[in-house]
Design an enzyme around this catalytic site. Structure first.
Site, short mmCIF file in Angstrom:
data_model
loop_
_atom_site.label_atom_id
_atom_site.label_comp_id
_atom_site.label_asym_id
_atom_site.label_seq_id
_atom_site.Cartn_x
_atom_site.Cartn_y
_atom_site.Cartn_z
N LYS A 31 0.85 -1.39 -0.27
CA LYS A 31 -0.01 -0.46 0.26
C LYS A 31 0.88 1.01 0.08
O LYS A 31 0.64 2.01 -0.38
CB LYS A 31 -0.65 -0.28 1.08
N GLY B 100 -12.41 -6.28 5.20
CA GLY B 100 -13.29 -7.21 6.25
C GLY B 100 -14.45 -7.32 4.57
O GLY B 100 -14.26 -6.30 3.52
N1 LIG Z 1 -9.88 -9.27 2.35
C1 LIG Z 1 -10.03 -8.25 3.15
O1 LIG Z 1 -10.39 -7.36 3.43
C2 LIG Z 1 -9.59 -7.29 1.62
C3 LIG Z 1 -9.24 -6.13 1.37
C4 LIG Z 1 -8.54 -5.74 0.76
C5 LIG Z 1 -8.55 -5.66 -0.04
N2 LIG Z 1 -8.25 -7.39 -0.67
C6 LIG Z 1 -7.79 -7.62 -1.75
O2 LIG Z 1 -8.53 -8.44 -2.18
C7 LIG Z 1 -8.39 -9.96 -2.60
C8 LIG Z 1 -8.86 -10.97 -3.27
O3 LIG Z 1 -9.01 -11.24 -1.12
P1 LIG Z 1 -10.16 -12.20 -0.80
O4 LIG Z 1 -9.89 -11.77 0.89
O5 LIG Z 1 -11.20 -12.23 -0.88
O6 LIG Z 1 -9.40 -13.55 -0.71
P2 LIG Z 1 -9.72 -14.88 -0.58
O7 LIG Z 1 -8.99 -15.80 -0.08
O8 LIG Z 1 -11.30 -15.24 0.48
O9 LIG Z 1 -10.69 -15.69 -1.99
C9 LIG Z 1 -10.09 -15.54 -3.28
C10 LIG Z 1 -10.75 -15.90 -4.02
O10 LIG Z 1 -9.86 -16.77 -5.46
C11 LIG Z 1 -10.13 -17.94 -6.07
N3 LIG Z 1 -9.32 -18.05 -7.77
C12 LIG Z 1 -8.24 -18.54 -7.27
N4 LIG Z 1 -7.71 -18.92 -6.92
C13 LIG Z 1 -8.34 -18.15 -9.08
C14 LIG Z 1 -8.28 -18.60 -10.22
N5 LIG Z 1 -7.08 -19.17 -10.79
N6 LIG Z 1 -9.03 -17.59 -10.78
C15 LIG Z 1 -10.09 -17.61 -10.37
N7 LIG Z 1 -10.34 -17.59 -9.00
C16 LIG Z 1 -9.93 -18.42 -8.55
C17 LIG Z 1 -11.05 -18.22 -5.10
O11 LIG Z 1 -11.44 -19.46 -5.13
C18 LIG Z 1 -11.63 -17.45 -4.10
O12 LIG Z 1 -12.84 -17.78 -3.88
C19 LIG Z 1 -7.27 -9.65 -3.01
O13 LIG Z 1 -6.14 -8.78 -3.49
C20 LIG Z 1 -7.05 -9.33 -0.78
O14 LIG Z 1 -5.63 -8.64 -1.09
C21 LIG Z 1 -8.73 -7.64 0.68
N1 LIG Z 2 -4.74 -8.18 5.30
C1 LIG Z 2 -5.05 -6.62 4.92
C2 LIG Z 2 -6.41 -6.35 3.88
C3 LIG Z 2 -6.88 -5.21 3.75
O1 LIG Z 2 -5.91 -4.95 2.97
C4 LIG Z 2 -5.61 -5.56 6.05
O2 LIG Z 2 -5.32 -6.77 6.92
O3 LIG Z 2 -5.36 -4.36 6.07
#
Ligand SMILES: NC(=O)c1ccc[n+]([C@@H]2O[C@H](COP(=O)([O-])OP(=O)(O)OC[C@H]3O[C@@H](n4cnc5c(N)ncnc54)[C@H](O)[C@@H]3O)[C@@H](O)[C@H]2O)c1
Ligand SMILES: N[C@@H](CCO)C(=O)O
Ligand code: NA
Length: 436
Positions: free
Chosen positions: A207, A304
């Site tokens: 970030k 989240g």
């Molecule tokens: N969780 C958070 O709070 C948060 C906040 C901000 C940003 N992010 C970002 O959002 C993105 C997703 O995070 P998340 O927490 O939802 O992850 P997660 O692990 O919960 O979900 C990932 C999803 O991607 C799918 N996936 C994996 N490989 C794949 C492929 N080859 N083709 C299609 N689908 C595929 C998985 O089946 C799953 O449904 C990441 O880049 C993360 O850094 C997450």
């Molecule tokens: N894992 C990250 C999700 C948001 O980017 C956090 O804890 O802030």
């Protein structure tokens, strides 16, 4: 070219924490979003690794597929919520080369391949939007790309990782152990799939790279960011901070001076009165200091499912509006070529905690090493009993905390290493920056 009133097709890649909530917001608000865009949008496909495992009442199962490329190829907007820097890059590039715009929450991807992706968007005359990549739900990317584009950003200081802020907060206010607080953060969907990146500071570093790139219009990649996480922060450090009226926070700090730009992630001690001290739990906040706007602060939920999906859907609507009116948003131009400022030019005060054998002359020995290296001591505290013991030593162990005056980090670290070679010093030291 889609007809004027034909639905804009949105292809979701990923149905995890953020993907499933993005689908919910799109389905639940379908009619209202169509009003806001001026054209209907439809979910054209949802790709995930195992469609059998995805079961949400708002997700039409017939949209689920493990054939990710088919979703990429049949969408006007591809929403990448897979994560990581592997297949995500392939799908995002393929989408743009195919004429689709991209929305992503993937900070790791942007911090590593930003220049390639921003150029691909410009070359293909499509959008790439990524509000959720920094500070989750908080509007910070768009303010940097648009609202503050007429100003000069001086520096930014942020709490941009919800997991570590949650852990430090739970350790401070409830006296929880690190591991329990981490498990809790994972259960709440704040942590990355592998939380090592959160606690070792790499998520915040991604970030910081994006913040510096957008703020200073220069390319700052992940390898340009110096990173320190919170794994070495102990209950003793938290207790000492509390006794001094301070809290420990993991900060991402980006700045620019005559030596170049710097992007850094480190834990810091901040006064309880400082506005960042009141950023609790998984909340994030980013301070921006700009030449003309002066100080700005952005605050909100940084992680989240639903909060992150709010930022993702905001981007989808923005991009859909552009498609509806046949335009794209502003390109990301990195026209400056600033050097990365060397570490030796970064000056700060530090709190250093040693575990020492409680014998006469120990303090004099330690302060002599500081004096020899030209590091000036501002304060000493020996009141707090450590929780750690030295199994090879029968006598009392004391916790010695020294707070230095401003010094450069290279000299400080060399000094601490020299002190640790003294026979009277035991265990691991801790070094935490002290914010003004
Ligand atoms: N969780 C958070 O709070 C948060 C906040 C901000 C940003 N992010 C970002 O959002 C993105 C997703 O995070 P998340 O927490 O939802 O992850 P997660 O692990 O919960 O979900 C990932 C999803 O991607 C799918 N996936 C994996 N490989 C794949 C492929 N080859 N083709 C299609 N689908 C595929 C998985 O089946 C799953 O449904 C990441 O880049 C993360 O850094 C997450
Ligand atoms: N894992 C990250 C999700 C948001 O980017 C956090 O804890 O802030
Ligand atoms: Na954001």
């Amino acid at each position: 070219m889609a007809e004027q009133n034909a639905p804009i097709r949105v292809g979701l890649l990923g149905a995890g924490t953020v993907g499933s909530q993005t689908a919910r917001l799109l389905v639940e608000q379908k009619d209202e979003l169509a009003q806001r865009i001026g054209r209907p949008i439809e979910l054209s496909g949802i790709a995930c690794l195992d469609p059998e495992e995805v079961d949400f009442p708002w997700i039409d199962k017939s949209l689920l597929t493990s054939d990710t490329m088919s979703v990429v190829k049949n969408a006007d907007i591809v929403v990448e919520l897979i994560g990581g820097t592997g297949v995500a890059r392939t799908f995002v590039l393929e989408a743009m080369n195919n004429g689709a715009s991209v929305v992503t929450a993937n900070k790791a991807l942007l911090a590593k391949y930003g220049p390639e992706l921003y150029k691909a968007a410009e070359d293909n005359d499509v959008d790439i939007y990524f509000e959720a990549a920094v500070g989750g739900a908080i509007p910070i990317v768009r303010p940097l790309r648009e609202s503050l584009v007429g100003d000069q950003v001086k520096d930014m200081l942020g709490i941009v990782n919800g997991t570590t802020n949650y852990i430090l907060d739970e350790m401070t206010t409830k006296g929880l152990d690190f591991d329990i607080a981490l498990k809790d953060a994972q259960a709440k969907g704040y942590a990355e799939a592998d939380p090592t990146g959160d606690i070792e500071g790499h998520d915040a570093a991604n970030k910081a790279a994006i913040m510096a790139t957008l703020g200073f219009h220069t390319n700052v990649g992940i390898d340009d960011v110096t990173v320190e996480g919170i794994t070495h922060i102990t209950a003793d450090d938290i207790a000492a901070a509390t006794a001094e009226g301070k809290v420990v926070k993991l900060l991402a700090v980006v700045s620019k001076d005559e030596h170049g730009v710097s992007a850094r992630v480190y834990p810091a001690l901040i006064r309880n009165e400082h506005p960042l001290a009141s950023v609790r739990g998984s909340f994030n906040a980013v301070f921006v200091r700009a030449e003309y706007a002066d100080d700005l602060m952005f605050y909100g939920r940084g992680a989240g499912g639903a909060p992150t999906a709010s930022a993702v859907v905001g981007d989808i609507v923005t991009v859909a509006r552009h498609i509806a009116s046949g335009c794209t948003g502003p390109a990301i131009r990195m026209y400056n070529d600033y050097p990365i400022a060397p570490l030796s030019t970064s000056k700060a005060a530090f709190a250093v905690r040693f575990l020492i054998h409680d014998n006469p002359g120990v303090l004099a020995q330690i302060s002599a090493v500081f004096a020899k290296n030209g590091v000036s001591i501002n304060g000493v505290n020996q009141d707090l009993k450590p929780t750690l013991k030295d199994p090879g030593y029968d006598g009392e162990i004391q916790q010695l905390r020294l707070v230095t005056h401003m010094t450069d980090e290279t000299t400080l670290r060399a000094t601490v290493a020299e002190v640790c070679e003294l026979d009277c010093v035991t265990g691991e030291p801790s070094i935490i920056r002290v914010l003004d």
